[in-house]
Design a protein around this motif. Structure first.
Motif, PDB file in Angstrom:
ATOM      1  N   ALA A   1       0.832  -1.208   0.000  1.00 23.37           N
ATOM      2  CA  ALA A   1       0.000   0.000   0.000  1.00 23.37           C
ATOM      3  C   ALA A   1       0.865   1.257   0.000  1.00 23.37           C
ATOM      4  O   ALA A   1       1.713   1.430   0.865  1.00 23.37           O
ATOM      5  N   LYS A   2       0.624   2.121  -0.966  1.00 30.48           N
ATOM      6  CA  LYS A   2       1.339   3.396  -1.053  1.00 30.48           C
ATOM      7  C   LYS A   2       0.421   4.593  -0.847  1.00 30.48           C
ATOM      8  O   LYS A   2       0.881   5.700  -0.602  1.00 30.48           O
ATOM      9  N   LYS A   3      -0.888   4.357  -0.987  1.00 34.47           N
ATOM     10  CA  LYS A   3      -1.872   5.427  -0.772  1.00 34.47           C
ATOM     11  C   LYS A   3      -3.046   4.824  -0.017  1.00 34.47           C
ATOM     12  O   LYS A   3      -3.613   3.827  -0.438  1.00 34.47           O
ATOM     13  N   ILE A   4      -3.408   5.454   1.114  1.00 34.49           N
ATOM     14  CA  ILE A   4      -4.415   4.857   1.987  1.00 34.49           C
ATOM     15  C   ILE A   4      -5.398   5.907   2.490  1.00 34.49           C
ATOM     16  O   ILE A   4      -5.179   7.108   2.352  1.00 34.49           O
ATOM     17  N   ALA A   5      -6.466   5.414   3.113  1.00 35.95           N
ATOM     18  CA  ALA A   5      -7.370   6.228   3.923  1.00 35.95           C
ATOM     19  C   ALA A   5      -7.382   5.621   5.325  1.00 35.95           C
ATOM     20  O   ALA A   5      -7.161   4.423   5.492  1.00 35.95           O
ATOM     21  N   VAL A   6      -7.639   6.464   6.329  1.00 39.58           N
ATOM     22  CA  VAL A   6      -7.491   6.057   7.726  1.00 39.58           C
ATOM     23  C   VAL A   6      -8.659   6.576   8.558  1.00 39.58           C
ATOM     24  O   VAL A   6      -9.085   7.725   8.392  1.00 39.58           O
ATOM     25  N   ILE A   7      -9.143   5.731   9.463  1.00 37.16           N
ATOM     26  CA  ILE A   7     -10.121   6.152  10.467  1.00 37.16           C
ATOM     27  C   ILE A   7      -9.474   6.020  11.841  1.00 37.16           C
ATOM     28  O   ILE A   7      -8.910   4.977  12.179  1.00 37.16           O
ATOM     29  N   THR A   8      -9.542   7.091  12.633  1.00 37.73           N
ATOM     30  CA  THR A   8      -9.018   7.065  14.001  1.00 37.73           C
ATOM     31  C   THR A   8     -10.100   7.567  14.964  1.00 37.73           C
ATOM     32  O   THR A   8     -10.978   8.347  14.570  1.00 37.73           O
ATOM     33  N   PRO A   9     -10.008   7.173  16.246  1.00 30.46           N
ATOM     34  CA  PRO A   9     -10.910   7.740  17.245  1.00 30.46           C
ATOM     35  C   PRO A   9     -10.345   8.996  17.887  1.00 30.46           C
ATOM     36  O   PRO A   9     -10.991   9.609  18.739  1.00 30.46           O
ATOM     37  N   TYR A  10      -9.141   9.403  17.506  1.00 32.99           N
ATOM     38  CA  TYR A  10      -8.392  10.425  18.229  1.00 32.99           C
ATOM     39  C   TYR A  10      -8.884  11.838  17.934  1.00 32.99           C
ATOM     40  O   TYR A  10      -9.602  12.085  16.962  1.00 32.99           O
TER      41      TYR A  10
END
Length: 264
Positions: free
Chosen positions: A129-138
């Motif tokens: 993976a070189k390009k991603i999307a991310v979900i965080t609770p922060y």
């Protein structure tokens, strides 16, 4: 594999209620591929609110936890707080893994150490993976630290969601299936993977196969990556049903890189 039973050590924030459910669930699911049996053993570091100050104080307590777990002669240790590692500076997972592994050596019970932060970075590398999307609770500032840390490792974060939950108990009480709708709102055009939970406290395991099927992108989580690295360190097939792309079985022949104290 030279034995069928393994002791899994977990260094856990005191308010974490998910690491000791999702990691065991993934590893027990993996036993169909290996026949291995696991027992789980934890040592806790005080942390109630996900702030930079509490995270730093907690991380300073991780050496004690490594010593306590090595008293039990565990076969691998997992450090269960991604943002604590990432908030300490870019690349810090390598320093943490080296230091905690050294504590186990000094205690006469050497064990490989996996940090969830390092495991996520390694997992993204394994699937290319070189390009991603991310979900965080922060909160947004901590989420930006996570994004900066990941990008310093050569992975572009195209989109992110910060749920801005500071109370760590509240994070652990979230319904994992709520992530299905959240993920659907992300910009996933041309991404190589979605990190459904960049936090081992935010439950996501039940949602991983649902999101993967619905959105048609590879899905991983910090917990799934941690389990993958643990299995690698134990020389076991890194495969578990329902745990997303990394544990699909397509990467069981990938050799570990960068894991301090690995036993292969």
């Amino acid at each position: 594999m030279d034995k069928a039973s393994f002791r899994i050590g977990q260094i856990v924030p005191s308010s974490n209620t998910t690491m000791e459910t999702e990691i065991p669930a993934i590893l027990q699911a993996s036993s169909a591929a290996s026949g291995a049996h696991f027992t789980f053993h934890s040592s806790r570091m005080r942390m109630k609110h996900v702030t930079r100050e509490e995270l730093a104080a907690m991380d300073a307590d991780s050496d004690r936890c490594a010593l306590e777990l090595s008293d039990a002669h565990v076969d691998v240790m997992g450090y269960a707080c991604l943002v604590a590692i990432m908030s300490m500076g870019k690349g810090y997972h390598r320093e943490s893994e080296r230091r905690l592994h050294q504590r186990t050596i000094e205690n006469g019970a050497a064990a490989p150490v996996v940090t969830s932060a390092g495991a996520l970075i390694e997992g993204l590398g394994v699937i290319g993976a070189k390009k991603i999307a991310v979900i965080t609770p922060y909160m947004k500032p901590l989420t930006q630290l996570v994004v900066d840390y990941i990008e310093a490792e050569g992975v572009e974060v195209q989109d992110r969601v910060a749920l801005e939950i500071q109370d760590n108990i509240a994070v652990g009480r979230r319904d994992p299936m709520a992530l299905v709708e959240i993920a659907s709102g992300l910009d996933l055009a041309n991404v190589d993977a979605l990190v459904l939970s960049a936090c081992v406290q935010m439950p996501s395991l039940a949602a991983i196969p649902v999101v993967e099927a619905k959105l048609g992108v590879p899905v991983i989580s910090a917990a799934a990556c941690t389990a993958f690295r643990m299995l690698q360190s134990l020389n076991l097939p890194a495969k578990a049903p329902g745990a997303g792309e990394l544990l699909s079985g397509r990467y069981t022949d990938v050799l570990p890189t960068g894991l301090i104290g690995e036993t292969l």
